[in-house]
Design a protein around this motif. Sequence first.
Motif, PDB file in Angstrom:
ATOM      1  N   ARG A  22       1.787   6.857  -6.815  1.00  0.00           N
ATOM      2  CA  ARG A  22       0.810   7.895  -7.155  1.00  0.00           C
ATOM      3  C   ARG A  22       1.380   9.294  -6.899  1.00  0.00           C
ATOM      4  O   ARG A  22       1.120  10.223  -7.670  1.00  0.00           O
ATOM      5  N   CYS A  23       2.155   9.444  -5.840  1.00  0.00           N
ATOM      6  CA  CYS A  23       2.793  10.742  -5.563  1.00  0.00           C
ATOM      7  C   CYS A  23       3.738  11.123  -6.696  1.00  0.00           C
ATOM      8  O   CYS A  23       3.715  12.256  -7.181  1.00  0.00           O
ATOM      9  N   PHE A  24       4.564  10.179  -7.103  1.00  0.00           N
ATOM     10  CA  PHE A  24       5.486  10.445  -8.204  1.00  0.00           C
ATOM     11  C   PHE A  24       4.728  10.761  -9.490  1.00  0.00           C
ATOM     12  O   PHE A  24       5.105  11.670 -10.237  1.00  0.00           O
ATOM     13  N   ALA A  25       3.658  10.035  -9.750  1.00  0.00           N
ATOM     14  CA  ALA A  25       2.870  10.261 -10.959  1.00  0.00           C
ATOM     15  C   ALA A  25       2.249  11.653 -10.956  1.00  0.00           C
ATOM     16  O   ALA A  25       2.133  12.284 -12.014  1.00  0.00           O
ATOM     17  N   SER A  26       1.879  12.153  -9.791  1.00  0.00           N
ATOM     18  CA  SER A  26       1.277  13.489  -9.733  1.00  0.00           C
ATOM     19  C   SER A  26       2.316  14.584  -9.956  1.00  0.00           C
ATOM     20  O   SER A  26       2.006  15.629 -10.519  1.00  0.00           O
ATOM     21  N   VAL A  27       3.557  14.342  -9.529  1.00  0.00           N
ATOM     22  CA  VAL A  27       4.613  15.347  -9.702  1.00  0.00           C
ATOM     23  C   VAL A  27       5.249  15.242 -11.088  1.00  0.00           C
ATOM     24  O   VAL A  27       5.644  16.248 -11.671  1.00  0.00           O
ATOM     25  N   PHE A  28       5.318  14.036 -11.619  1.00  0.00           N
ATOM     26  CA  PHE A  28       5.928  13.793 -12.935  1.00  0.00           C
ATOM     27  C   PHE A  28       4.902  13.125 -13.861  1.00  0.00           C
ATOM     28  O   PHE A  28       5.022  11.934 -14.195  1.00  0.00           O
ATOM     29  N   PRO A  29       3.879  13.858 -14.296  1.00  0.00           N
ATOM     30  CA  PRO A  29       2.797  13.245 -15.076  1.00  0.00           C
ATOM     31  C   PRO A  29       3.226  12.683 -16.434  1.00  0.00           C
ATOM     32  O   PRO A  29       2.562  11.795 -16.960  1.00  0.00           O
ATOM     33  N   THR A  64       8.233  20.220  -4.686  1.00  0.00           N
ATOM     34  CA  THR A  64       6.860  19.793  -4.940  1.00  0.00           C
ATOM     35  C   THR A  64       6.650  18.359  -4.467  1.00  0.00           C
ATOM     36  O   THR A  64       5.655  18.051  -3.814  1.00  0.00           O
ATOM     37  N   LEU A  65       7.595  17.483  -4.789  1.00  0.00           N
ATOM     38  CA  LEU A  65       7.500  16.089  -4.367  1.00  0.00           C
ATOM     39  C   LEU A  65       7.474  15.992  -2.841  1.00  0.00           C
ATOM     40  O   LEU A  65       6.673  15.240  -2.274  1.00  0.00           O
ATOM     41  N   ILE A  66       8.314  16.751  -2.175  1.00  0.00           N
ATOM     42  CA  ILE A  66       8.338  16.745  -0.707  1.00  0.00           C
ATOM     43  C   ILE A  66       6.986  17.174  -0.152  1.00  0.00           C
ATOM     44  O   ILE A  66       6.457  16.548   0.771  1.00  0.00           O
ATOM     45  N   ALA A  67       6.407  18.229  -0.712  1.00  0.00           N
ATOM     46  CA  ALA A  67       5.095  18.695  -0.246  1.00  0.00           C
ATOM     47  C   ALA A  67       4.028  17.622  -0.443  1.00  0.00           C
ATOM     48  O   ALA A  67       3.195  17.384   0.447  1.00  0.00           O
ATOM     49  N   VAL A  68       4.045  16.962  -1.574  1.00  0.00           N
ATOM     50  CA  VAL A  68       3.075  15.901  -1.861  1.00  0.00           C
ATOM     51  C   VAL A  68       3.265  14.730  -0.893  1.00  0.00           C
ATOM     52  O   VAL A  68       2.298  14.191  -0.358  1.00  0.00           O
ATOM     53  N   ALA A 114      12.944   5.820 -11.503  1.00  0.00           N
ATOM     54  CA  ALA A 114      13.199   7.251 -11.686  1.00  0.00           C
ATOM     55  C   ALA A 114      14.276   7.752 -10.733  1.00  0.00           C
ATOM     56  O   ALA A 114      14.367   7.316  -9.587  1.00  0.00           O
ATOM     57  N   SER A 115      15.086   8.666 -11.253  1.00  0.00           N
ATOM     58  CA  SER A 115      16.116   9.312 -10.435  1.00  0.00           C
ATOM     59  C   SER A 115      16.400  10.688 -11.007  1.00  0.00           C
ATOM     60  O   SER A 115      15.981  11.008 -12.124  1.00  0.00           O
ATOM     61  N   VAL A 116      17.119  11.469 -10.242  1.00  0.00           N
ATOM     62  CA  VAL A 116      17.514  12.802 -10.708  1.00  0.00           C
ATOM     63  C   VAL A 116      18.310  12.680 -12.006  1.00  0.00           C
ATOM     64  O   VAL A 116      18.157  13.493 -12.917  1.00  0.00           O
ATOM     65  N   GLU A 132       0.837  -1.206   0.000  1.00  0.00           N
ATOM     66  CA  GLU A 132       0.000   0.000   0.000  1.00  0.00           C
ATOM     67  C   GLU A 132       0.867   1.250   0.000  1.00  0.00           C
ATOM     68  O   GLU A 132       0.603   2.195  -0.743  1.00  0.00           O
ATOM     69  N   LEU A 133       1.919   1.255   0.821  1.00  0.00           N
ATOM     70  CA  LEU A 133       2.833   2.392   0.862  1.00  0.00           C
ATOM     71  C   LEU A 133       3.452   2.615  -0.511  1.00  0.00           C
ATOM     72  O   LEU A 133       3.519   3.743  -0.995  1.00  0.00           O
ATOM     73  N   ASP A 134       3.903   1.545  -1.137  1.00  0.00           N
ATOM     74  CA  ASP A 134       4.518   1.655  -2.461  1.00  0.00           C
ATOM     75  C   ASP A 134       3.532   2.187  -3.502  1.00  0.00           C
ATOM     76  O   ASP A 134       3.892   3.020  -4.330  1.00  0.00           O
ATOM     77  N   ASP A 135       2.299   1.724  -3.453  1.00  0.00           N
ATOM     78  CA  ASP A 135       1.283   2.208  -4.396  1.00  0.00           C
ATOM     79  C   ASP A 135       1.026   3.694  -4.191  1.00  0.00           C
ATOM     80  O   ASP A 135       0.896   4.451  -5.166  1.00  0.00           O
ATOM     81  N   ARG A 136       0.951   4.119  -2.945  1.00  0.00           N
ATOM     82  CA  ARG A 136       0.741   5.543  -2.650  1.00  0.00           C
ATOM     83  C   ARG A 136       1.930   6.367  -3.122  1.00  0.00           C
ATOM     84  O   ARG A 136       1.775   7.466  -3.653  1.00  0.00           O
ATOM     85  N   LEU A 137       3.122   5.831  -2.946  1.00  0.00           N
ATOM     86  CA  LEU A 137       4.332   6.524  -3.376  1.00  0.00           C
ATOM     87  C   LEU A 137       4.369   6.663  -4.897  1.00  0.00           C
ATOM     88  O   LEU A 137       4.718   7.728  -5.428  1.00  0.00           O
TER      89      LEU A 137
END
Length: 80
Positions: free
Chosen positions: A10-17, A42-46, A27-29, A3-8
């Motif tokens: 989704r967070c990445f998908a919202s910041v990097f659509p 932005t990712l930190i805030a999400v 994904a990496s820098v 569940e944590l991984d799925d939520r994570l």
Amino acid sequence: MAELDDRLVRCFASVFPALPPDQIRTASVESLPEWDSLATVTLIAVLEQEFDIQIDLLGSPELTSFEAVQNYVRARVEQN
């Protein structure tokens, strides 16, 4: 932890659509040109909102990949 991984993811998908779902976990820098300082903030805030955690902005330089973020968030969530 799935569940944590799925939520994570989704967070990445919202910041990097534009990032394809199958590339989020790798994904990496270095691999993602759009992952700049603004995207990091932005990712930190999400992440803070999604997981109800506080992330020290001074500690954020270590958050340079999905795996690093995953480990960081997992450790913070387990502390709570």
